[in-house]
Structures are given as C-alpha cells and as structure tokens.
Design a protein around this motif. Structure first.
Motif, PDB file in Angstrom:
ATOM      1  N   VAL A   1      52.635  46.671  41.499  1.00  0.00           N
ATOM      2  CA  VAL A   1      53.844  46.912  42.291  1.00  0.00           C
ATOM      3  C   VAL A   1      54.969  47.446  41.419  1.00  0.00           C
ATOM      4  O   VAL A   1      55.648  48.423  41.775  1.00  0.00           O
ATOM      5  CB  VAL A   1      54.289  45.622  43.011  1.00  0.00           C
ATOM      6  N   VAL A   2      55.176  46.822  40.268  1.00  0.00           N
ATOM      7  CA  VAL A   2      56.250  47.260  39.370  1.00  0.00           C
ATOM      8  C   VAL A   2      56.006  48.685  38.897  1.00  0.00           C
ATOM      9  O   VAL A   2      56.926  49.522  38.876  1.00  0.00           O
ATOM     10  CB  VAL A   2      56.379  46.308  38.167  1.00  0.00           C
ATOM     11  N   ALA A   3      54.755  48.990  38.539  1.00  0.00           N
ATOM     12  CA  ALA A   3      54.428  50.338  38.067  1.00  0.00           C
ATOM     13  C   ALA A   3      54.651  51.375  39.165  1.00  0.00           C
ATOM     14  O   ALA A   3      55.167  52.469  38.909  1.00  0.00           O
ATOM     15  CB  ALA A   3      52.975  50.386  37.591  1.00  0.00           C
ATOM     16  N   THR A   4      54.271  51.022  40.387  1.00  0.00           N
ATOM     17  CA  THR A   4      54.418  51.961  41.504  1.00  0.00           C
ATOM     18  C   THR A   4      55.879  52.195  41.857  1.00  0.00           C
ATOM     19  O   THR A   4      56.316  53.339  42.041  1.00  0.00           O
ATOM     20  CB  THR A   4      53.656  51.446  42.746  1.00  0.00           C
ATOM     21  N   VAL A   5      56.645  51.118  41.950  1.00  0.00           N
ATOM     22  CA  VAL A   5      58.061  51.240  42.322  1.00  0.00           C
ATOM     23  C   VAL A   5      58.857  51.899  41.196  1.00  0.00           C
ATOM     24  O   VAL A   5      59.605  52.867  41.424  1.00  0.00           O
ATOM     25  CB  VAL A   5      58.660  49.865  42.661  1.00  0.00           C
ATOM     26  N   ALA A   6      58.703  51.391  39.985  1.00  0.00           N
ATOM     27  CA  ALA A   6      59.449  51.945  38.852  1.00  0.00           C
ATOM     28  C   ALA A   6      59.025  53.378  38.568  1.00  0.00           C
ATOM     29  O   ALA A   6      59.865  54.247  38.277  1.00  0.00           O
ATOM     30  CB  ALA A   6      59.233  51.071  37.613  1.00  0.00           C
ATOM     31  N   GLY A   7      57.716  53.623  38.663  1.00  0.00           N
ATOM     32  CA  GLY A   7      57.228  54.980  38.438  1.00  0.00           C
ATOM     33  C   GLY A   7      57.777  55.945  39.464  1.00  0.00           C
ATOM     34  O   GLY A   7      58.177  57.070  39.138  1.00  0.00           O
ATOM     35  N   GLY A   8      57.816  55.515  40.726  1.00  0.00           N
ATOM     36  CA  GLY A   8      58.348  56.371  41.779  1.00  0.00           C
ATOM     37  C   GLY A   8      59.815  56.693  41.592  1.00  0.00           C
ATOM     38  O   GLY A   8      60.275  57.796  41.918  1.00  0.00           O
ATOM     39  N   LEU A   9      60.569  55.742  41.058  1.00  0.00           N
ATOM     40  CA  LEU A   9      61.989  55.960  40.811  1.00  0.00           C
ATOM     41  C   LEU A   9      62.219  56.892  39.616  1.00  0.00           C
ATOM     42  O   LEU A   9      63.218  57.619  39.559  1.00  0.00           O
ATOM     43  CB  LEU A   9      62.685  54.618  40.548  1.00  0.00           C
TER      44      LEU A   9
ATOM     45  N   GLY B   1      53.134  59.246  33.223  1.00  0.00           N
ATOM     46  CA  GLY B   1      51.685  59.178  33.082  1.00  0.00           C
ATOM     47  C   GLY B   1      51.134  58.058  32.228  1.00  0.00           C
ATOM     48  O   GLY B   1      50.334  57.237  32.695  1.00  0.00           O
ATOM     49  N   ARG B   2      51.530  57.996  30.988  1.00  0.00           N
ATOM     50  CA  ARG B   2      50.953  57.014  30.060  1.00  0.00           C
ATOM     51  C   ARG B   2      51.248  55.579  30.504  1.00  0.00           C
ATOM     52  O   ARG B   2      50.361  54.733  30.541  1.00  0.00           O
ATOM     53  CB  ARG B   2      51.466  57.240  28.640  1.00  0.00           C
ATOM     54  N   GLY B   3      52.497  55.300  30.843  1.00  0.00           N
ATOM     55  CA  GLY B   3      52.876  53.942  31.219  1.00  0.00           C
ATOM     56  C   GLY B   3      52.168  53.468  32.476  1.00  0.00           C
ATOM     57  O   GLY B   3      51.667  52.340  32.532  1.00  0.00           O
ATOM     58  N   VAL B   4      52.109  54.318  33.495  1.00  0.00           N
ATOM     59  CA  VAL B   4      51.461  53.926  34.748  1.00  0.00           C
ATOM     60  C   VAL B   4      49.962  53.798  34.572  1.00  0.00           C
ATOM     61  O   VAL B   4      49.328  52.899  35.137  1.00  0.00           O
ATOM     62  CB  VAL B   4      51.802  54.928  35.870  1.00  0.00           C
ATOM     63  N   SER B   5      49.356  54.675  33.774  1.00  0.00           N
ATOM     64  CA  SER B   5      47.922  54.569  33.516  1.00  0.00           C
ATOM     65  C   SER B   5      47.583  53.248  32.834  1.00  0.00           C
ATOM     66  O   SER B   5      46.582  52.597  33.165  1.00  0.00           O
ATOM     67  CB  SER B   5      47.440  55.745  32.652  1.00  0.00           C
TER      68      SER B   5
ATOM     69  N   GLY C   1      37.542  49.881  39.744  1.00  0.00           N
ATOM     70  CA  GLY C   1      37.923  51.218  40.183  1.00  0.00           C
ATOM     71  C   GLY C   1      39.372  51.525  39.824  1.00  0.00           C
ATOM     72  O   GLY C   1      39.705  52.637  39.397  1.00  0.00           O
ATOM     73  N   LEU C   2      40.239  50.529  39.972  1.00  0.00           N
ATOM     74  CA  LEU C   2      41.632  50.677  39.581  1.00  0.00           C
ATOM     75  C   LEU C   2      41.752  50.853  38.075  1.00  0.00           C
ATOM     76  O   LEU C   2      42.513  51.698  37.596  1.00  0.00           O
ATOM     77  CB  LEU C   2      42.434  49.457  40.041  1.00  0.00           C
ATOM     78  N   MET C   3      40.990  50.076  37.342  1.00  0.00           N
ATOM     79  CA  MET C   3      41.008  50.179  35.885  1.00  0.00           C
ATOM     80  C   MET C   3      40.593  51.577  35.431  1.00  0.00           C
ATOM     81  O   MET C   3      41.265  52.212  34.606  1.00  0.00           O
ATOM     82  CB  MET C   3      40.058  49.146  35.271  1.00  0.00           C
ATOM     83  N   PHE C   4      39.488  52.079  35.997  1.00  0.00           N
ATOM     84  CA  PHE C   4      39.009  53.410  35.614  1.00  0.00           C
ATOM     85  C   PHE C   4      39.972  54.505  36.070  1.00  0.00           C
ATOM     86  O   PHE C   4      39.999  55.592  35.490  1.00  0.00           O
ATOM     87  CB  PHE C   4      37.618  53.661  36.190  1.00  0.00           C
ATOM     88  N   GLY C   5      40.772  54.201  37.116  1.00  0.00           N
ATOM     89  CA  GLY C   5      41.799  55.147  37.527  1.00  0.00           C
ATOM     90  C   GLY C   5      42.825  55.369  36.429  1.00  0.00           C
ATOM     91  O   GLY C   5      43.446  56.430  36.353  1.00  0.00           O
ATOM     92  N   GLY C   6      43.015  54.357  35.572  1.00  0.00           N
ATOM     93  CA  GLY C   6      43.912  54.495  34.426  1.00  0.00           C
ATOM     94  C   GLY C   6      43.220  55.081  33.223  1.00  0.00           C
ATOM     95  O   GLY C   6      43.805  55.857  32.465  1.00  0.00           O
ATOM     96  N   VAL C   7      41.945  54.719  33.037  1.00  0.00           N
ATOM     97  CA  VAL C   7      41.170  55.255  31.908  1.00  0.00           C
ATOM     98  C   VAL C   7      40.954  56.754  32.073  1.00  0.00           C
ATOM     99  O   VAL C   7      41.014  57.520  31.103  1.00  0.00           O
ATOM    100  CB  VAL C   7      39.816  54.528  31.805  1.00  0.00           C
ATOM    101  N   PHE C   8      40.687  57.168  33.328  1.00  0.00           N
ATOM    102  CA  PHE C   8      40.453  58.588  33.624  1.00  0.00           C
ATOM    103  C   PHE C   8      41.533  59.083  34.599  1.00  0.00           C
ATOM    104  O   PHE C   8      41.330  59.086  35.805  1.00  0.00           O
ATOM    105  CB  PHE C   8      39.067  58.785  34.243  1.00  0.00           C
ATOM    106  N   PRO C   9      42.691  59.481  34.080  1.00  0.00           N
ATOM    107  CA  PRO C   9      43.767  59.929  34.974  1.00  0.00           C
ATOM    108  C   PRO C   9      43.423  61.248  35.653  1.00  0.00           C
ATOM    109  O   PRO C   9      42.634  62.044  35.135  1.00  0.00           O
ATOM    110  CB  PRO C   9      44.960  60.080  34.025  1.00  0.00           C
ATOM    111  N   CYS C  10      44.009  61.468  36.831  1.00  0.00           N
ATOM    112  CA  CYS C  10      43.800  62.745  37.499  1.00  0.00           C
ATOM    113  C   CYS C  10      44.653  63.809  36.812  1.00  0.00           C
ATOM    114  O   CYS C  10      45.508  63.500  35.975  1.00  0.00           O
ATOM    115  CB  CYS C  10      44.161  62.640  38.983  1.00  0.00           C
TER     116      CYS C  10
END
Length: 205
Positions: free
Chosen positions: A19-27, A50-54, A94-103
């Motif tokens: 939640v923090v990553a999504t909200v802070a990242g969006g801001l 990128g790096r922080g959210v991943s 799946g969430l973890m690999f979403g950070g390991v392999f960013p789009c």
C-alpha cells in the motif's frame, strides 16, 4: 514470537509495504493515474520510482508467500485448504517476481524485453492462483470451527476478484481500476484470514 503471531505479522507487513509503495509511488510518479495505469508501471524499468517500488514488490511478495505457507500449517488441513494455501503462496511469489522482473517503461508491450515478458506471465499466473486459492480456502473453511464467516467472505471477495481479473488488459480503458478491485479483494481476504489465524482451530481431516 509464536508462529501465529509471525503469520499475522507477515500478512500485515506485506499489505502495508504494498500500500505504501503504491500510494507513495503514485504521488511521486509525474502524472500517474491509478484508474488507467498498472501498479507495475511504478516499478517499471526507467520509471522514477522503479527501483524503490520493485524492491517493495519483492519484500511484499516474500512476506505474503510466507504468510500463506504458515497458514497451511496453522489451519485445519485437508486437500482443499492445502491446495488453496499453496496457490495463494504462488500469488505472493507472483508479486515477488513482478519486482525481480520489472516491465518495460510504462509497461509497453512493443518489442517487450525478456524481463517484461516474465513479468506479465508470472504476474498473471500469480493473480490467477490468488483468485483460485481464495475460493478453495473459502470452500474448505465451511468445515472449520467458526469458519463459516470466512466462507461467506470468500464469496464476497471472490466474485469481484474473478470478474476484475479478466479486465486487466490494455483493451479495457479502466484496467488500472480493475487491477485495484482485484488487489483490494485479495487484500480484504488476506486481512480476514490473518485475523482468523490468531485463533487456534482444531485440525480436521
């Protein structure tokens, strides 16, 4: 710390980090729109966040997978529950690999890199596993002492999650909103199970 408290802590930390990553990242991300953009765009290659959210995706995913694996030990065990908790743990991975392999930047599908392809495939499988896992655990909960409320909540959370998962693609204008519906449904379910895990239950076959 007892195993039950550890499981509860894993769930709460996982959701808090995401939640923090999504909200802070969006801001932080210039012009970001939660309704029309993927959460993954915040962790994409080349994104300012990128790096922080991943890293947040990786931490949250590991904690979530650990939570569901602990649930498989702590809740009454049977074919449905073990399978459901296992699939739910794959959702965390799946969430973890979403950070390991960013789009790629803005999660573009044009000339997608290997990392982007893995991100989409593993993340998509993770979402499917999460929804199916929710439903299976909910079905198993009908036989647990005091588990009827979880069964009913599984229906409430599972229905919108199952509907939203098919709308998370670029052809749907509000795919960002659809992803949030899915994420919120899974999060509400996770919180409910985390609260239930603190109560000892008698194991059934």
């Amino acid at each position: 710390m007892t195993v039950r408290k550890l499981a509860f802590a894993c769930a709460m930390l996982s959701l808090s980090v995401l939640v923090v990553a999504t909200v802070a990242g969006g801001l932080t991300y210039p012009g970001y729109d939660h309704l029309t953009q993927y959460i993954s765009e915040l962790g994409a290659t080349g994104a300012v966040t990128g790096r922080g959210v991943s890293m947040a995706f990786i931490a949250s995913g590991v904690l979530l997978a650990a939570f569901w694996l602990l649930c498989a030990i702590l809740f009454p065990r049977g074919p449905l529950s073990i399978t459901g908790f296992g699939l739910s743990a794959l959702n965390g991975l799946g969430l973890m690999f979403g950070g390991v392999f960013p789009c790629d930047f803005e999660c573009s599908l044009e000339n997608a890199s290997t990392s982007a392809v893995l991100h989409d495939v593993l993340g998509g499988i993770g979402y499917l596993c999460g929804v199916v896992g929710l439903m299976l655990v909910g079905m198993a909960a009908r036989r647990w002492p005091g588990g009827r409320n979880l069964f009913h909540l599984a229906i409430v959370c599972g229905a919108p999650a199952a509907g939203a998962i098919w709308l998370i693609h670029p052809a749907f204008e509000w795919y960002g909103a659809a992803q949030r519906v899915l994420e919120i449904a899974l999060a509400v379910w996770t919180v409910a199970v985390a609260l239930a895990v603190r109560r000892p239950m008698v194991s059934t076959a």
